[in-house]
Design a protein around this motif. Structure first.
Motif, PDB file in Angstrom:
ATOM      1  N   TRP A 194       2.884  43.749  26.342  1.00  0.00           N
ATOM      2  CA  TRP A 194       4.158  43.157  25.969  1.00  0.00           C
ATOM      3  C   TRP A 194       4.869  44.026  24.928  1.00  0.00           C
ATOM      4  O   TRP A 194       4.208  44.755  24.171  1.00  0.00           O
ATOM      5  CB  TRP A 194       3.936  41.754  25.389  1.00  0.00           C
ATOM      6  N   ARG A 242      -1.307  42.707  26.221  1.00  0.00           N
ATOM      7  CA  ARG A 242      -1.422  43.940  25.427  1.00  0.00           C
ATOM      8  C   ARG A 242      -0.298  44.902  25.746  1.00  0.00           C
ATOM      9  O   ARG A 242      -0.017  45.834  24.968  1.00  0.00           O
ATOM     10  CB  ARG A 242      -2.792  44.573  25.692  1.00  0.00           C
ATOM     11  N   ALA A 245       3.559  44.432  21.092  1.00  0.00           N
ATOM     12  CA  ALA A 245       2.352  43.649  21.341  1.00  0.00           C
ATOM     13  C   ALA A 245       1.434  43.616  20.127  1.00  0.00           C
ATOM     14  O   ALA A 245       1.399  44.545  19.318  1.00  0.00           O
ATOM     15  CB  ALA A 245       1.595  44.232  22.531  1.00  0.00           C
TER      16      ALA A 245
END
Length: 283
Positions: free
Chosen positions: A268, A266, A271
């Motif tokens: 990234w 979450r 995301a």
């Protein structure tokens, strides 16, 4: 003196290599293709099922996916929204006779036969309609579509009880009290209303499906796979929901070995609001 009888030691059957099945609502496969490398590094899945690929079949990034080791791919997509894909390191064969859900042809399901050591596994990848914002069939056609879709899934499962089968995907319903951050506050919010949770439970029971994530995490513990983009600090508020599911047929439930919810995904870059989930089983 009589010759001593000799016996040949019995060989134990070779242990089956575990099978890792992951599912992720990627929210655009072309936009988030670079993140698949991070997913593969973290979970090492044999099979990865994607939802919301938002990509017509002719534009699917096959080359980039193949470079990650997924030699076998099935895709069913459309431009801009919906879309599902099954990426596999093992041979897979498309199921041709699965339903056109609600007669819409909107790319929300892929069924496949997956090669496995114990014999083929029937694998189903679903993206259930989100249902809009108003939890009322009469006022909201999107909510009516969602309920009709789940009802068709229930009838489909009831007519063909699951055997050597796995069902995964973004089912867009958090069915249990601790599948949401606040059961009381979300009772009238789409994804956790009683009419939806009861409908999803009927679908699960109709096919005899076993909830693979709750196999490892007791229903009394919180378990989320989705956090809204609207939250400034999603991790601090932790207002999540479990919208992503893996169900297995009863004959596979005894082979479940471990699970993973890749919560760090979450965070990234670019995301998805969903995170990947995975189970490992002897199959």
């Amino acid at each position: 003196m009589p010759e001593t009888a000799r016996t040949t030691p019995r060989r134990r059957p070779a242990a089956r290599a575990p099978l890792r099945i992951a599912t992720w609502n990627i929210n655009s496969v072309r936009l988030r293709l670079p993140l698949l490398r991070d997913l593969v590094a973290a979970l090492e899945p044999d099979v990865l099922c994607l939802q919301e690929t938002k990509c017509p079949d002719e534009a699917f990034p096959h080359e980039g996916v193949a470079a990650l080791g997924f030699a076998h791919r099935l895709v069913r997509g459309m431009k801009g929204y919906n879309g599902v894909a099954i990426l596999s390191k093992r041979p897979i064969l498309l199921r041709e006779d699965d339903p056109d859900w609600c007669g819409k042809g909107d790319c929300r399901h892929l069924g496949a036969a997956l090669d496995a050591p114990g014999g083929p596994i029937e694998l189903h990848n679903f993206y259930v309609p989100a249902g809009g914002d108003i939890p009322d069939r009469a006022q909201n056609p999107k909510f009516a579509h969602k309920l009709d879709f789940v009802a068709e899934g229930t009838a489909w499962s009831a007519a063909r009880p699951a055997r050597r089968a796995i069902l995964v995907g973004d089912l867009n319903i958090a069915p249990l009290e601790h599948d949401v951050w606040s059961h009381r506050q979300l009772l009238d919010v789409v994804s956790h209303t009683p009419v939806e949770t009861e409908a999803l439970t009927r679908w699960q029971q109709a096919g005899g499906w076993h909830d693979a994530l709750r196999h490892f995490v007791p229903p009394t513990e919180k378990l989320y796979t989705w956090w809204s983009y609207r939250a400034r600090d999603w991790r601090a508020t932790d207002r999540g929901r479990r919208l992503d599911h893996i169900w297995v047929s009863p004959d596979l439930a005894g082979g479940l070995r471990r699970h993973a919810v890749l919560k760090d995904a979450r965070d990234w870059p670019q995301a998805s609001d969903h995170v990947p989930v995975m189970v490992e089983l002897a199959a």
